[in-house]
Design a protein around this motif. Sequence first.
Motif, mmCIF file in Angstrom:
data_model
loop_
_atom_site.group_PDB
_atom_site.id
_atom_site.type_symbol
_atom_site.label_atom_id
_atom_site.label_comp_id
_atom_site.label_asym_id
_atom_site.label_seq_id
_atom_site.Cartn_x
_atom_site.Cartn_y
_atom_site.Cartn_z
ATOM 1 N N VAL A 332 5.179 3.590 -7.273
ATOM 2 C CA VAL A 332 3.858 3.608 -7.790
ATOM 3 C C VAL A 332 3.962 5.282 -7.722
ATOM 4 O O VAL A 332 4.136 6.055 -6.707
ATOM 5 N N GLN A 333 3.212 5.721 -8.953
ATOM 6 C CA GLN A 333 3.234 7.456 -8.830
ATOM 7 C C GLN A 333 1.868 7.688 -7.916
ATOM 8 O O GLN A 333 2.049 9.027 -7.388
ATOM 9 N N LYS A 334 1.111 7.189 -7.845
ATOM 10 C CA LYS A 334 -0.097 7.801 -7.060
ATOM 11 C C LYS A 334 -0.556 6.787 -5.708
ATOM 12 O O LYS A 334 -1.595 6.073 -5.854
ATOM 13 N N PRO A 335 0.356 6.768 -4.736
ATOM 14 C CA PRO A 335 0.048 5.713 -3.587
ATOM 15 C C PRO A 335 -0.971 6.197 -3.059
ATOM 16 O O PRO A 335 -1.757 5.002 -2.338
ATOM 17 N N VAL A 336 -1.396 7.235 -2.694
ATOM 18 C CA VAL A 336 -2.349 7.695 -1.878
ATOM 19 C C VAL A 336 -4.047 7.099 -2.594
ATOM 20 O O VAL A 336 -4.789 6.497 -1.924
ATOM 21 N N GLU A 337 -3.981 7.513 -3.769
ATOM 22 C CA GLU A 337 -5.210 6.998 -4.609
ATOM 23 C C GLU A 337 -5.307 5.663 -4.505
ATOM 24 O O GLU A 337 -6.545 4.913 -4.422
ATOM 25 N N LEU A 338 -4.268 4.815 -4.744
ATOM 26 C CA LEU A 338 -4.195 3.386 -4.687
ATOM 27 C C LEU A 338 -4.568 2.887 -3.443
ATOM 28 O O LEU A 338 -5.417 1.898 -3.549
ATOM 29 N N ALA A 339 -4.115 3.330 -2.387
ATOM 30 C CA ALA A 339 -4.530 2.996 -1.149
ATOM 31 C C ALA A 339 -5.909 3.100 -0.613
ATOM 32 O O ALA A 339 -6.434 2.427 -0.333
ATOM 33 N N ASN A 340 -6.486 4.208 -1.034
ATOM 34 C CA ASN A 340 -7.716 4.542 -0.928
ATOM 35 C C ASN A 340 -8.703 3.661 -1.516
ATOM 36 O O ASN A 340 -9.666 3.073 -0.977
ATOM 37 N N LEU A 341 -8.409 3.263 -2.757
ATOM 38 C CA LEU A 341 -9.111 2.265 -3.861
ATOM 39 C C LEU A 341 -9.007 0.812 -3.191
ATOM 40 O O LEU A 341 -9.949 0.288 -2.859
ATOM 41 N N VAL A 342 -7.879 0.459 -2.873
ATOM 42 C CA VAL A 342 -7.800 -0.688 -2.165
ATOM 43 C C VAL A 342 -8.479 -0.905 -0.834
ATOM 44 O O VAL A 342 -8.989 -2.097 -0.471
ATOM 45 N N LEU A 343 -8.410 0.076 -0.064
ATOM 46 C CA LEU A 343 -9.083 -0.043 1.687
ATOM 47 C C LEU A 343 -10.423 0.224 1.180
ATOM 48 O O LEU A 343 -11.340 -0.131 2.221
ATOM 49 N N GLY A 344 -11.049 0.617 0.303
ATOM 50 C CA GLY A 344 -12.645 0.988 -0.111
ATOM 51 C C GLY A 344 -12.947 2.197 0.604
ATOM 52 O O GLY A 344 -14.090 2.080 0.739
ATOM 53 N N ALA A 345 -12.004 2.929 0.997
ATOM 54 C CA ALA A 345 -12.629 4.314 1.878
ATOM 55 C C ALA A 345 -11.539 5.395 1.701
ATOM 56 O O ALA A 345 -10.217 5.032 1.634
ATOM 57 N N LYS A 346 -11.878 6.421 1.706
ATOM 58 C CA LYS A 346 -10.895 7.641 1.995
ATOM 59 C C LYS A 346 -10.184 7.753 3.171
ATOM 60 O O LYS A 346 -10.439 8.611 3.922
ATOM 61 N N THR A 347 -9.274 6.983 3.332
ATOM 62 C CA THR A 347 -8.393 6.988 4.351
ATOM 63 C C THR A 347 -7.160 7.894 4.506
ATOM 64 O O THR A 347 -6.970 8.562 5.385
ATOM 65 N N PHE A 348 -6.645 8.087 3.295
ATOM 66 C CA PHE A 348 -5.887 9.534 3.152
ATOM 67 C C PHE A 348 -6.365 10.453 2.261
ATOM 68 O O PHE A 348 -6.968 10.317 1.491
ATOM 69 N N ASP A 349 -6.017 11.737 2.673
ATOM 70 C CA ASP A 349 -6.127 12.970 1.769
ATOM 71 C C ASP A 349 -5.088 13.308 1.039
ATOM 72 O O ASP A 349 -3.964 12.828 1.169
ATOM 73 N N ALA A 350 -5.232 14.220 0.306
ATOM 74 C CA ALA A 350 -4.218 14.828 -0.777
ATOM 75 C C ALA A 350 -2.815 15.468 0.227
ATOM 76 O O ALA A 350 -1.752 15.205 -0.501
ATOM 77 N N GLU A 351 -3.334 15.801 1.436
ATOM 78 C CA GLU A 351 -1.961 16.222 2.013
ATOM 79 C C GLU A 351 -1.093 15.569 2.894
ATOM 80 O O GLU A 351 -0.189 15.731 3.452
#
Length: 399
Positions: A332-351
């Motif tokens: 997947v191209q955007k793993p961080v964004e997908l993870a945050n969406l699935v987790l329902g919270a901003k768990t990972f930042d862009a860095e």
Amino acid sequence: MDTRKIRIGIAVIVGLVVIFFVVKQFIPNKTTKTNQAHVKPDEKKAELPVRQVAQLLHQACQYADSIGIDTTRYGSDSEVSESKLTNVLLEIRYGKKPSRMVFTGLHEKVDSAWAMKADPTTLATISSFAPYNQLVGYYSQLQKQGRTNPAMADSLRLIRQTLNFYRYINRFDPDQFVLVNIPAGELNVFDRTGKRLLPMQVIAGKPDKRTPCMATYIQDIVMYPYWNVPRNIALEEMLPRMKRNLAYIYNQNLQILDEKNHEVDPEDIDWDGMSTTNFPYRVRQASGCENSLGLLKFNLANPLAIYLHDTNSRDLFTTTNDRWRSHGCVRVQKPVELANLVLGAKTFDAEFMNKCLIDQKPRTLPIPKPFPVFIVYNTADIDADGKLRFYKDVYSLDK
């Protein structure tokens, strides 16, 4: 005198016989007429629902035909029944299981009672999923053109497959879900209205290592995952390289594990005696920035060892249009964004993706609830601009 009495007696007997037969014939006729008088109204009452069912079935089949459903099995014979009406209504709402769906791990929620009270004249309002309704519009246009242009038949067939899939999603009634379309090389997260919450590119299986179609869900997310190398890859691709040069093992950050899951020193292995039929080990790639799964892995419920994951070759999304080059899993191209969406919270930042932490062990993150995922093969679909698109038949399944 005796003769006269005898004649009178005979006359009486004959009269009684005549009266008997007249009465016998009169009574059944009267009863029959009486019964007919009572039966006719009942028969009319019985015929009325049948006519209503026939009319409703005709209306439902007309609508079903307009959205790409084969209605010949519902209206081709003379038998009209409520079960036929129920079946066509349920297919209009819930579709059929796509023939390419090799695994279904989601629980169906089919409301069969809905068909008993559905109004065939309002069927066009039951779906609020925008891509489906847009695709129905294109299907209607091409269907009209197809009456004079036989070349449209193939396009209509491909659209019918996708329309059926979108109806099939209704069996699970998801609020949000991931949709991976293999021919498009895309992943989208949709809400129930069809809004695209997170579009991105994906890399799926190459033609000889096809990604299977399935309806499943994300179980959890793993940070810094190991890559447990599938045995066929270890034997066919890695073993010859390891035998030629042990440096390959160290360069790829590979670990050789025995049957007890203990790491074995590559220097202690008799590599000359190793072969595809004699290799009592398994291969694992250690976690880290060079891991083939990248930094995030999305575990999917399925028996085929298919999952979504990050990649250590993220440049492939920008340097090539080849979206079909994996061994079957989906990058997947955007793993961080997908993870945050699935987790329902901003768990990972862009860095997070740019940090290369050393000696990290896999860590499993539970998710609030199973997140539905559909991996499909739709060569006809609606793009982000609402336009009809026909994608390359990369696996040659639609010929």
